[in-house]
Scaffold this motif. Structure first.
Motif, PDB file in Angstrom:
ATOM      1  N   MET A   1       8.477  -6.134  -4.969  1.00  0.00           N
ATOM      2  CA  MET A   1       8.225  -7.533  -3.874  1.00  0.00           C
ATOM      3  C   MET A   1       6.863  -7.116  -3.258  1.00  0.00           C
ATOM      4  O   MET A   1       6.128  -7.951  -2.780  1.00  0.00           O
ATOM      5  CB  MET A   1       9.514  -7.995  -3.349  1.00  0.00           C
ATOM      6  CG  MET A   1       9.078  -8.785  -2.507  1.00  0.00           C
ATOM      7  SD  MET A   1      11.094  -9.927  -1.563  1.00  0.00           S
ATOM      8  CE  MET A   1      11.645  -9.719  -3.261  1.00  0.00           C
ATOM      9  N   ASN A   2       6.732  -5.940  -2.161  1.00  0.00           N
ATOM     10  CA  ASN A   2       6.474  -5.150  -1.342  1.00  0.00           C
ATOM     11  C   ASN A   2       4.725  -4.919  -1.822  1.00  0.00           C
ATOM     12  O   ASN A   2       3.788  -5.873  -1.593  1.00  0.00           O
ATOM     13  CB  ASN A   2       7.227  -3.907  -0.305  1.00  0.00           C
ATOM     14  CG  ASN A   2       6.374  -4.154   1.501  1.00  0.00           C
ATOM     15  OD1 ASN A   2       5.510  -5.417   1.479  1.00  0.00           O
ATOM     16  ND2 ASN A   2       6.719  -3.075   1.468  1.00  0.00           N
ATOM     17  N   LYS A   3       5.107  -4.634  -2.630  1.00  0.00           N
ATOM     18  CA  LYS A   3       3.731  -4.387  -4.057  1.00  0.00           C
ATOM     19  C   LYS A   3       2.967  -5.506  -3.900  1.00  0.00           C
ATOM     20  O   LYS A   3       1.870  -5.539  -3.682  1.00  0.00           O
ATOM     21  CB  LYS A   3       3.982  -3.455  -4.781  1.00  0.00           C
ATOM     22  CG  LYS A   3       2.903  -2.855  -5.218  1.00  0.00           C
ATOM     23  CD  LYS A   3       3.570  -1.605  -6.497  1.00  0.00           C
ATOM     24  CE  LYS A   3       2.129  -0.745  -6.897  1.00  0.00           C
ATOM     25  NZ  LYS A   3       2.504   0.405  -7.808  1.00  0.00           N
ATOM     26  N   ALA A   4       4.081  -6.099  -4.531  1.00  0.00           N
ATOM     27  CA  ALA A   4       3.008  -7.767  -5.065  1.00  0.00           C
ATOM     28  C   ALA A   4       2.296  -9.192  -4.032  1.00  0.00           C
ATOM     29  O   ALA A   4       1.446  -8.986  -3.851  1.00  0.00           O
ATOM     30  CB  ALA A   4       4.548  -8.529  -6.241  1.00  0.00           C
TER      31      ALA A   4
ATOM     32  N   GLY B   1       0.633  -5.801  -1.534  1.00  0.00           N
ATOM     33  CA  GLY B   1      -0.993  -5.228  -2.204  1.00  0.00           C
ATOM     34  C   GLY B   1      -0.532  -3.312  -1.363  1.00  0.00           C
ATOM     35  O   GLY B   1      -1.729  -2.042  -1.834  1.00  0.00           O
ATOM     36  N   ILE B   2       0.041  -3.000  -1.158  1.00  0.00           N
ATOM     37  CA  ILE B   2       1.301  -1.582  -0.639  1.00  0.00           C
ATOM     38  C   ILE B   2       1.997  -0.400  -1.582  1.00  0.00           C
ATOM     39  O   ILE B   2       2.685  -1.265  -2.651  1.00  0.00           O
ATOM     40  CB  ILE B   2       1.770  -1.532   0.833  1.00  0.00           C
ATOM     41  CG1 ILE B   2       1.857  -0.387   1.201  1.00  0.00           C
ATOM     42  CG2 ILE B   2       2.980  -1.975   0.581  1.00  0.00           C
ATOM     43  CD1 ILE B   2       1.413  -0.134   3.214  1.00  0.00           C
ATOM     44  N   ASP B   3       1.827   0.417  -1.827  1.00  0.00           N
ATOM     45  CA  ASP B   3       2.254   1.049  -2.394  1.00  0.00           C
ATOM     46  C   ASP B   3       3.435   2.193  -1.603  1.00  0.00           C
ATOM     47  O   ASP B   3       2.927   3.826  -1.329  1.00  0.00           O
ATOM     48  CB  ASP B   3       1.357   2.423  -3.389  1.00  0.00           C
ATOM     49  CG  ASP B   3       2.171   3.049  -4.229  1.00  0.00           C
ATOM     50  OD1 ASP B   3       3.609   3.118  -4.224  1.00  0.00           O
ATOM     51  OD2 ASP B   3       2.280   2.343  -5.948  1.00  0.00           O
ATOM     52  N   LEU B   4       4.220   1.946  -0.847  1.00  0.00           N
ATOM     53  CA  LEU B   4       5.392   2.580  -0.063  1.00  0.00           C
ATOM     54  C   LEU B   4       6.614   2.788  -0.876  1.00  0.00           C
ATOM     55  O   LEU B   4       7.229   1.848  -0.160  1.00  0.00           O
ATOM     56  CB  LEU B   4       5.411   1.971   1.300  1.00  0.00           C
ATOM     57  CG  LEU B   4       6.136   2.156   2.024  1.00  0.00           C
ATOM     58  CD1 LEU B   4       6.056   3.420   2.245  1.00  0.00           C
ATOM     59  CD2 LEU B   4       6.216   1.630   3.446  1.00  0.00           C
ATOM     60  N   PHE B   5       6.729   3.737  -1.125  1.00  0.00           N
ATOM     61  CA  PHE B   5       8.046   3.998  -2.149  1.00  0.00           C
ATOM     62  C   PHE B   5       9.117   3.750  -0.919  1.00  0.00           C
ATOM     63  O   PHE B   5       9.007   3.981   0.232  1.00  0.00           O
ATOM     64  CB  PHE B   5       8.098   5.056  -3.078  1.00  0.00           C
ATOM     65  CG  PHE B   5       9.056   5.360  -4.212  1.00  0.00           C
ATOM     66  CD1 PHE B   5       9.444   3.801  -5.035  1.00  0.00           C
ATOM     67  CD2 PHE B   5       9.791   6.331  -4.712  1.00  0.00           C
ATOM     68  CE1 PHE B   5      10.134   3.615  -6.035  1.00  0.00           C
ATOM     69  CE2 PHE B   5      11.056   6.024  -5.107  1.00  0.00           C
ATOM     70  CZ  PHE B   5      11.195   5.032  -6.094  1.00  0.00           C
ATOM     71  N   TYR B   6      10.547   3.471  -1.118  1.00  0.00           N
ATOM     72  CA  TYR B   6      11.510   3.778  -0.673  1.00  0.00           C
ATOM     73  C   TYR B   6      12.194   4.909  -0.535  1.00  0.00           C
ATOM     74  O   TYR B   6      13.026   4.929   0.674  1.00  0.00           O
ATOM     75  CB  TYR B   6      12.368   2.152  -1.090  1.00  0.00           C
ATOM     76  CG  TYR B   6      13.140   3.158  -2.467  1.00  0.00           C
ATOM     77  CD1 TYR B   6      13.964   3.917  -2.796  1.00  0.00           C
ATOM     78  CD2 TYR B   6      13.023   2.451  -3.934  1.00  0.00           C
ATOM     79  CE1 TYR B   6      14.491   4.546  -3.878  1.00  0.00           C
ATOM     80  CE2 TYR B   6      13.149   2.519  -5.201  1.00  0.00           C
ATOM     81  CZ  TYR B   6      14.282   3.350  -5.042  1.00  0.00           C
ATOM     82  OH  TYR B   6      14.615   4.630  -6.218  1.00  0.00           O
TER      83      TYR B   6
ATOM     84  N   ILE C   1       0.892  -1.243  10.605  1.00  0.00           N
ATOM     85  CA  ILE C   1      -0.435  -1.444   9.340  1.00  0.00           C
ATOM     86  C   ILE C   1      -1.285  -3.060  10.242  1.00  0.00           C
ATOM     87  O   ILE C   1      -1.064  -4.053  10.798  1.00  0.00           O
ATOM     88  CB  ILE C   1       0.682  -2.177   8.462  1.00  0.00           C
ATOM     89  CG1 ILE C   1       1.499  -1.076   7.503  1.00  0.00           C
ATOM     90  CG2 ILE C   1      -0.151  -2.163   7.354  1.00  0.00           C
ATOM     91  CD1 ILE C   1       2.565  -0.960   7.028  1.00  0.00           C
ATOM     92  N   GLY C   2      -2.275  -2.386  10.256  1.00  0.00           N
ATOM     93  CA  GLY C   2      -3.401  -3.459  10.548  1.00  0.00           C
ATOM     94  C   GLY C   2      -3.770  -4.376   8.976  1.00  0.00           C
ATOM     95  O   GLY C   2      -3.427  -6.070   9.713  1.00  0.00           O
ATOM     96  N   HIS C   3      -3.347  -3.746   8.017  1.00  0.00           N
ATOM     97  CA  HIS C   3      -4.431  -4.697   6.772  1.00  0.00           C
ATOM     98  C   HIS C   3      -3.560  -3.531   5.686  1.00  0.00           C
ATOM     99  O   HIS C   3      -4.065  -2.353   5.518  1.00  0.00           O
ATOM    100  CB  HIS C   3      -5.786  -5.251   6.410  1.00  0.00           C
ATOM    101  CG  HIS C   3      -6.258  -5.563   7.360  1.00  0.00           C
ATOM    102  ND1 HIS C   3      -5.626  -7.446   8.104  1.00  0.00           N
ATOM    103  CD2 HIS C   3      -6.764  -5.090   8.601  1.00  0.00           C
ATOM    104  CE1 HIS C   3      -6.708  -7.104   8.970  1.00  0.00           C
ATOM    105  NE2 HIS C   3      -6.844  -6.569   9.454  1.00  0.00           N
ATOM    106  N   SER C   4      -2.246  -4.128   5.269  1.00  0.00           N
ATOM    107  CA  SER C   4      -2.105  -3.209   4.249  1.00  0.00           C
ATOM    108  C   SER C   4      -2.315  -3.549   2.758  1.00  0.00           C
ATOM    109  O   SER C   4      -2.144  -1.791   2.235  1.00  0.00           O
ATOM    110  CB  SER C   4      -0.681  -4.243   4.000  1.00  0.00           C
ATOM    111  OG  SER C   4      -0.518  -5.656   3.127  1.00  0.00           O
ATOM    112  N   VAL C   5      -3.506  -4.418   2.630  1.00  0.00           N
ATOM    113  CA  VAL C   5      -4.060  -4.328   1.461  1.00  0.00           C
ATOM    114  C   VAL C   5      -4.348  -2.562   0.443  1.00  0.00           C
ATOM    115  O   VAL C   5      -5.692  -1.795   1.350  1.00  0.00           O
ATOM    116  CB  VAL C   5      -4.688  -5.019   1.042  1.00  0.00           C
ATOM    117  CG1 VAL C   5      -5.621  -4.986  -0.626  1.00  0.00           C
ATOM    118  CG2 VAL C   5      -4.598  -6.690   1.256  1.00  0.00           C
ATOM    119  N   GLY C   6      -3.873  -1.857  -0.401  1.00  0.00           N
ATOM    120  CA  GLY C   6      -4.238  -0.969  -0.963  1.00  0.00           C
ATOM    121  C   GLY C   6      -4.138   0.707   0.149  1.00  0.00           C
ATOM    122  O   GLY C   6      -4.438   1.173  -0.224  1.00  0.00           O
TER     123      GLY C   6
END
Length: 197
Positions: free
Chosen positions: A75-78, A81-86, A96-101
């Motif tokens: 859900m977070n990735k969708a 746009g962040i890849d932050l595994f649990y 986080i200023g902007h999460s995309v990428g």
């Protein structure tokens, strides 16, 4: 987001861990200067991004439930746009200023971390980066391999710190040679833009 017939079990798991995740988020929001203390704005995408991470990580740490944690990771990735595994051990306070990428691998992350779009923290085989306290990673930065970024550092936009050592209190710029780095003293008041220290 994941219509697999397990929505009820997912909701029960979330409900059981919601209070702890919100308490973690509360501490983070109250430490971040741009955000109003004691106010979680679910429509503020950076706050929502951090919340989804804290919830997935809390569920995984407390119950070992990987199905619910994976749903939240996806859900977070969708959404953000962040890849932050649990399983990633993020600090108690980060902004986080902007999460995309943003892509964050397993590493050592110090407290009061600032992340911007396009930031990558990556491991190489068994070489894992170490990032100290009060570090700012501006857009498009990379910290990877056996890199060590000591406390109170700023990695300037687009700079790659690969298998390098960044001394405490440095502001890092790209060097004149490929892969080289240039160090200058970090401005003293920079962190006050981000955190209530």
């Amino acid at each position: 987001m994941v219509p697999d017939g397990r929505e009820d079990a997912f909701r029960k798991t979330v409900d059981a861990h919601l209070d702890e995740a919100l308490e973690r988020l509360h501490r983070c929001i109250n430490a971040c200067a741009p955000w109003r203390p004691d106010q979680f704005n679910v429509l503020q995408s950076s706050q929502h991004c951090i919340y989804l991470y804290y919830l997935s990580n809390t569920i995984w740490k407390r119950s070992g439930d990987t199905a619910a944690a994976t749903r939240l990771f996806l859900m977070n990735k969708a959404f953000n746009g962040i890849d932050l595994f649990y399983e990633i051990a993020m600090p108690e306070v980060f902004y986080i200023g902007h999460s995309v990428g943003i892509v964050l691998a397993k590493a050592t992350y110090g407290n009061y971390l600032v992340l911007y779009q396009g930031t990558t923290v990556g491991r190489h085989k068994d070489q894992i980066p170490v990032i100290g306290d009060r570090v700012i990673l501006y857009p498009g930065t990379s910290v990877a391999g056996r890199a060590v970024v000591e406390d109170d550092c700023v990695i300037s936009q687009g700079v790659r710190v690969i298998n390098k050592h960044v001394p405490r209190g440095s502001m890092v710029f790209a060097g004149e040679t490929p892969g080289g780095l240039t160090f200058r003293p970090r401005p003293d008041d920079l962190l006050s833009e981000y955190f209530r220290l």
